[in-house]
Design an enzyme around this catalytic site. Sequence first.
Site, PDB file in Angstrom:
ATOM      1  N   TRP A  21     141.002 116.511 185.505  1.00  9.25           N
ATOM      2  CA  TRP A  21     141.267 115.089 185.697  1.00  9.25           C
ATOM      3  C   TRP A  21     140.681 114.623 187.039  1.00  9.25           C
ATOM      4  CZ3 TRP A  21     146.918 112.725 185.250  1.00  9.25           C
ATOM      5  CH2 TRP A  21     146.823 111.339 185.143  1.00  9.25           C
ATOM      6  N   ASP A  52     139.700 122.285 180.458  1.00 10.96           N
ATOM      7  CA  ASP A  52     140.176 121.101 179.744  1.00 10.96           C
ATOM      8  C   ASP A  52     139.649 119.850 180.416  1.00 10.96           C
ATOM      9  OD1 ASP A  52     142.250 119.809 177.803  1.00 10.96           O
ATOM     10  OD2 ASP A  52     142.667 118.894 179.757  1.00 10.96           O
ATOM     11  N   TYR A  57     138.215 110.857 181.701  1.00  6.95           N
ATOM     12  CA  TYR A  57     138.240 111.351 183.075  1.00  6.95           C
ATOM     13  C   TYR A  57     136.964 110.917 183.790  1.00  6.95           C
ATOM     14  CZ  TYR A  57     142.086 114.503 181.693  1.00  6.95           C
ATOM     15  OH  TYR A  57     143.271 115.033 181.232  1.00  6.95           O
ATOM     16  N   HIS A 122     144.490 112.367 172.541  1.00  4.98           N
ATOM     17  CA  HIS A 122     144.907 112.262 173.941  1.00  4.98           C
ATOM     18  C   HIS A 122     146.140 111.378 174.081  1.00  4.98           C
ATOM     19  CE1 HIS A 122     143.315 111.884 178.364  1.00  4.98           C
ATOM     20  NE2 HIS A 122     144.548 112.370 178.292  1.00  4.98           N
ATOM     21  N   SER A 153     147.465 116.346 172.598  1.00  9.14           N
ATOM     22  CA  SER A 153     148.157 116.265 173.869  1.00  9.14           C
ATOM     23  C   SER A 153     149.261 115.236 173.684  1.00  9.14           C
ATOM     24  CB  SER A 153     147.194 115.837 174.987  1.00  9.14           C
ATOM     25  OG  SER A 153     147.858 115.822 176.242  1.00  9.14           O
TER      26      SER A 153
END
Length: 328
Positions: A21, A52, A57, A122, A153
């Site tokens: 991230w 990941d 991001y 996501h 997620s």
Amino acid sequence: MNYRKLGKTNFNISEISLGTWQVGGKWGSAFDNKTADELLNTAIDNGVNFIDTADVYENGLSETAVGRVVRSRSERIYVATKCGRHINPHVSEGYQPKVLQKYIEDSLKRLGVEVLDLIQLHCPPTDVFYRPEIFELFDRLKEQGKILNLGVSVEKVEEALKAIEYSNVTTVQIIFNLFRQRPSQLFFSEARKKDIGIIARVPLASGLLTGKFDAKTTFEPQDHRNFNRNGDAFDKGETFSGIDYELGLKTVEELKALFPDATNLAPYALQWILSFEDISCIIPGASKENHVLSNLSVYNLPKLSSEKIEDMNKIYNEYIKPSVHQLW
């Protein structure tokens, strides 16, 4: 480095992996490709083989950096990315097969690969988990050779339990740490029955569990630890695991008393997570090379005793559980 099986993907992955991230630098700073490359290579040099990322991001720059570094390496590096958060407004109605397929094709291009090892929805709105046509899309994408595996997620345990009802879901990425313990109850046992890989995200509660913050610590305006403490931008649980910051600091002081010689609590917090055999891997983030090395220093410590783990859980039960346990 130790390795664990990622559920029915059968990938053998590093139990300490890497979340990206903030791979290009700290919150609020411009994306730095040099920093990203150094950080990613350091992780791989030290045995990390699972990375990941997500299309949102740094608006795709994280995926681009991950792809660039992975393609330059000879090792087999598994890459997981995510899609769906570009949908605006982020509502169930925005989740359409054609929209998601376009996101996946864009991720393939940025990563510079022909097939995605793992694509994850996501943190979609809860209603999406009740739409079979969304999950069916990924069977077609697998047939087309664009993905190998589907995962999700999630924000909530209830979403995780619903997701694993779909037979093509192979992994669940969920917030799990010393300050977020509810997933270890019903969800872990249900996931075990279906050979679901469990990826623990936000393992250090946005840095709280490093023990390096205090009442004087400040965060940049663009840092979610500044602007999202009350969930103003996205789910509150993403920031400090949904815990009131002052309560978090108070609780960390109790943890420090358990480890009086420690200057960094992160390795102990990660060890606590690894004590659960159902966990496939942890994906701590890093914005500096030394953050990667800090996360990997878990192997420099003796294994936590059952007594020490019990003492850590007592602190959770007294300080944290009453205010957050049932919320996610």
